[in-house]
Enzyme design. Structure first.
Site, PDB file in Angstrom:
ATOM      1  N   HIS A   1     -52.087   9.042  37.208  1.00  0.00           N
ATOM      2  CA  HIS A   1     -51.859   8.878  35.770  1.00  0.00           C
ATOM      3  C   HIS A   1     -50.664   7.979  35.448  1.00  0.00           C
ATOM      4  O   HIS A   1     -50.258   7.931  34.297  1.00  0.00           O
ATOM      5  CB  HIS A   1     -51.576  10.238  35.116  1.00  0.00           C
ATOM      6  CG  HIS A   1     -52.755  11.145  34.970  1.00  0.00           C
ATOM      7  ND1 HIS A   1     -53.451  11.628  36.042  1.00  0.00           N
ATOM      8  CD2 HIS A   1     -53.352  11.663  33.877  1.00  0.00           C
ATOM      9  CE1 HIS A   1     -54.428  12.421  35.623  1.00  0.00           C
ATOM     10  NE2 HIS A   1     -54.397  12.458  34.306  1.00  0.00           N
TER      11      HIS A   1
ATOM     12  N   GLU B   1     -66.032   6.796  31.076  1.00  0.00           N
ATOM     13  CA  GLU B   1     -65.291   5.559  30.803  1.00  0.00           C
ATOM     14  C   GLU B   1     -66.131   4.305  30.945  1.00  0.00           C
ATOM     15  O   GLU B   1     -66.084   3.409  30.101  1.00  0.00           O
ATOM     16  CB  GLU B   1     -64.054   5.458  31.713  1.00  0.00           C
ATOM     17  CG  GLU B   1     -62.893   6.355  31.308  1.00  0.00           C
ATOM     18  CD  GLU B   1     -63.010   7.773  31.848  1.00  0.00           C
ATOM     19  OE1 GLU B   1     -63.980   8.049  32.592  1.00  0.00           O
ATOM     20  OE2 GLU B   1     -62.138   8.608  31.535  1.00  0.00           O
TER      21      GLU B   1
END
Lengths: 326, 395
Positions: free
Chosen positions: A126, A57
């Protein structure tokens, strides 16, 4: 058209419009995107413009920053907002700061897309709602679209904008339908709030999905309590259309802010401070906030459901603004 | 502590006389500039942190001279030399150190954040390892746009331990990007010796597992550095194969001006100083008859005068106006309005981007008042708080 399809249309139209727009992200190509937002785009535009990336990322966002500094308009997808923390260095130290720290010599026209939101039992890595983290950072623009039309119009504006944009989608909203203009020139300007419902008694500001929750609460408030709510969806948090919110508060004299994120240092905390500074004399009651619970998101379905706001909490907060102060 | 002195091979073959003289002059410019910057720091003309690259000039100039005008260079917080080698105006580099409006970055970046777009010097960065993804991004743009450009990314041995190192090596190789990564191995990540921070000390090997082959150059030898970097850039451009180059060098001064240098011996520093690239290369040119001793002295005197001019320029340049505090946070286009920045320095908040329209009386006191404090507030994590007397180098 569903919210995810509206985002897909925005990406497709902007890629057709501008050859310098390219997409990068984990599983956005062959897999068609974890949430199918990029479905079909690899077939249509090819591997040069739709790039599956490794799970890195910080580096894919950093490469987006570098490519944006040197002529491209990258759109980077991160699979959830939780994963964006791995890229926080590049987003905050670089994307947001580079124009300023280098004296305005370059711009960073980068869009970083990411979904947030609870409700799918994905637990504490999440499911969070962190628009407040990015709102905190000068140099970034922050979009939080609620409707399919706004998803499309704001994403198109974000891609055309010369600033780095953190574009926060919502996992629950991906499947929601709404009217979306077909017009390829349709965009939604940053910094213009939408008044979702007009009302004279209380102003409710709802962020992202919470604008929908607030709208449902408004219906009950009208039918059962005789309270007419004005629902404002800011749509973007930077720039913020504070003027529309202040105008509404001056009319209704009450403000309730609903967000899915945590309370400390949240969007509501910030907005409440701004409103009381500028409209204190117009307020007939303390500003109420309805936020997510101050906990990491639990997996258990009943615990998760009480960890983010629903209509009853919004109704209670609104009613509280009409009670005499203790 | 193991001595890792760079391989002292026979001096590399000298380039054409004009080229050799230009190399020497540029190394000298960097050396004299940085010495003076250190003095200005001691006088509190320069704030914050100051990281000098004295000793690393051959690495800087040798690698930078392998670039063409259209290529990109990106560096770290130790980047004055890279800006100067790329052709940035010494006046403006010094003015940036002084935090003045005529600085390269209008006084916004300071020592650690130089940037000169016109020279394709794409910046110094204060986050160790943070510049690698940006470099790959420049190379991505060059590749995507079909432009004949390459990127040279400089970072230190310490950065080879960051996550972005492996991530960027992998992506650059996976996407066949025209980028050369250069580890300026000066033997220390701040005060931690190479052997104590990296399990693999043959740093050129650290890219291999990611698909990036390694090369090594003698970073104290400008001609060798030039030769190896040129070859690496050729491979990157023509074969679309990123390359990792380890330049073995040494910094003669501390990590920053606040470094008491307790992590290395004076003997080690002295040993490396025998390979001082400025002295060694200058001697080489004199011995080869390319430059007379008197010409070398003249060059040095002219360089010092050039630095005098830069200091005078920087000193005469004004501090940024308080009115400019909010400039250049955003590109303010036509399509957006609303509150971008919020200015809460007054009882009534303002839109920061509209500060030029604000009543001056509403604003807090100007930046000039803060200027007297000079040095750093100690808030950084990269090194201890600098003090004016911390820097007393032995030369």
């Amino acid at each position: 058209m569903r919210y995810r399809e509206a985002l897909n249309a925005a990406l497709r139209e902007e890629m057709e419009r501008d050859p310098d727009v390219l997409l990068m992200g984990e599983d956005i190509g062959v897999f068609n995107g974890a949430f199918k937002v990029t479905a079909g785009l690899l077939d249509e535009f090819g591997e040069r413009r739709v790039r599956d990336t490794p799970i890195s990322e910080n580096t894919i966002v950093g490469m987006g920053v570098g490519a944006a500094m040197t002529g491209l308009r990258p759109v980077v997808e991160l699979m959830t907002i939780n994963f964006s923390l791995l890229a926080m260095d590049q987003i905050v130290n670089h994307a947001a700061s580079i124009r300023y720290m280098f004296g305005g010599q370059v711009k960073v026209p980068l869009v970083v897309r990411m979904p947030q939101g609870a409700g799918h039992q994905l637990g504490p890595t999440h499911s969070h709602s962190w628009e407040a983290l990015y709102l905190h950072v000068p140099g970034l623009l922050v979009a939080v679209p609620t409707t399919a039309a706004d998803a499309k119009g704001l994403l198109k504006s974000a891609i055309r904008d010369d600033n780095p944009v953190v574009f926060i989608e919502h996992e629950y909203l991906y499947g929601q339908r709404g009217e979306v203009p077909d017009d390829e020139d349709f965009t939604v300007r940053f910094g213009e709030a939408a008044i979702r419902r007009e009302g004279s008694d209380v102003t409710i500001v709802g962020i992202s999905r919470m604008a929908l929750t607030a709208a449902r609460a408004a219906k009950t408030l009208s039918e059962e309590h005789g309270i007419e709510s004005e629902i404002i969806d800011p749509r973007t948090l930077r720039p913020l259309d504070l003027d529309t919110i202040l105008t509404s508060v001056r009319k209704t004299n009450r403000l309730v802010i609903v967000e899915e994120g945590w309370p400390h240092g949240g969007v509501g905390a910030n907005l409440a401070a701004l409103v009381q500074e500028q409209a204190f004399d117009d307020l007939d009651a303390p500003i109420q906030r309805v936020t997510g619970a101050d906990v990491p998101m639990p997996y258990s379905k009943p615990l998760e459901q009480i960890a983010f706001p629903h209509e009853p909490q919004v109704i209670d907060a609104v009613v509280a603004t009409f009670k005499d102060r203790p | 502590m193991t001595e890792r002195v760079a391989p002292s091979t026979d001096p590399s073959e000298l380039p054409e006389p004009d080229v050799a003289i230009e190399w020497l002059r540029t190394m000298m410019l960097i050396r004299r500039f940085e010495e003076r910057a250190g003095e200005m720091y001691a006088k509190a003309k320069v704030g914050g942190f100051l990281h000098l690259a004295i000793g690393e000039e051959a690495t800087i100039v040798g690698s930078t001279r392998a670039l063409r005008d259209q290529d990109y260079l990106i560096s770290t917080y130790r980047s004055h030399g890279h800006a100067l080698a790329r052709g940035s105006d010494p006046d403006r580099v010094m003015a940036e150190l002084f935090g003045r409006v005529d600085g390269l970055c209008r006084g916004r970046g300071g020592s650690m954040h130089m940037f000169d777009l016109e020279k394709r010097f794409m910046g110094g960065y204060g986050i160790v390892g943070g510049n690698l993804p940006l470099a790959a991004g420049f190379a991505l743009a060059s590749d995507y746009l079909g432009l004949d450009e390459a990127t040279l990314c400089q970072f230190g041995d310490g950065a080879s331990n960051q996550g972005t190192f492996g991530e960027t090596m992998n992506l650059a190789a996976l996407w066949s990007l025209p980028v050369v990564f250069m580890i300026t191995n000066n033997q220390f990540g701040m005060g931690t010796a190479l052997e104590r921070h990296s399990a693999v000390t043959d740093l050129l090997r650290k890219g291999e597992g990611f698909g990036v082959p390694g090369m090594r150059c003698d970073g104290m030898d400008i001609a060798d550095t030039y030769k190896v970097t040129t070859e690496a850039l050729k491979i990157a451009r023509e074969e679309r194969q990123p390359v990792l180059v380890e330049a073995v060098t040494y910094r003669f001064r501390g990590h920053s001006m606040a470094d008491p240098e307790e992590y290395r011996t004076k003997e080690q520093v002295d040993e490396w100083r025998k390979r001082d690239p400025l002295a060694v290369f200058g001697d080489q040119l004199v011995q080869a008859g390319i430059l007379g001793e008197d010409e070398r002295e003249t060059m040095d005197r002219e360089t010092v005068e050039r630095i005098d001019q830069a200091v005078a320029f920087a000193d005469a340049s004004p501090h940024p106006s308080p009115n400019d505090l909010y400039d250049d946070i955003y590109v303010l286009g036509d399509q957006v309005r609303g509150w971008y920045s919020v200015d809460e320095r007054t009882p009534t908040p303002h839109r920061g981007e509209d500060e030029h329209g604000m009543d001056r009386a509403d604003l807090p006191q100007s930046a000039e008042h803060a200027e007297a404090s000079g040095g750093d507030d100690g808030g950084g994590a990269a090194a201890p708080t600098p003090t004016d007397d911390a820097q007393r180098d032995e030369d």
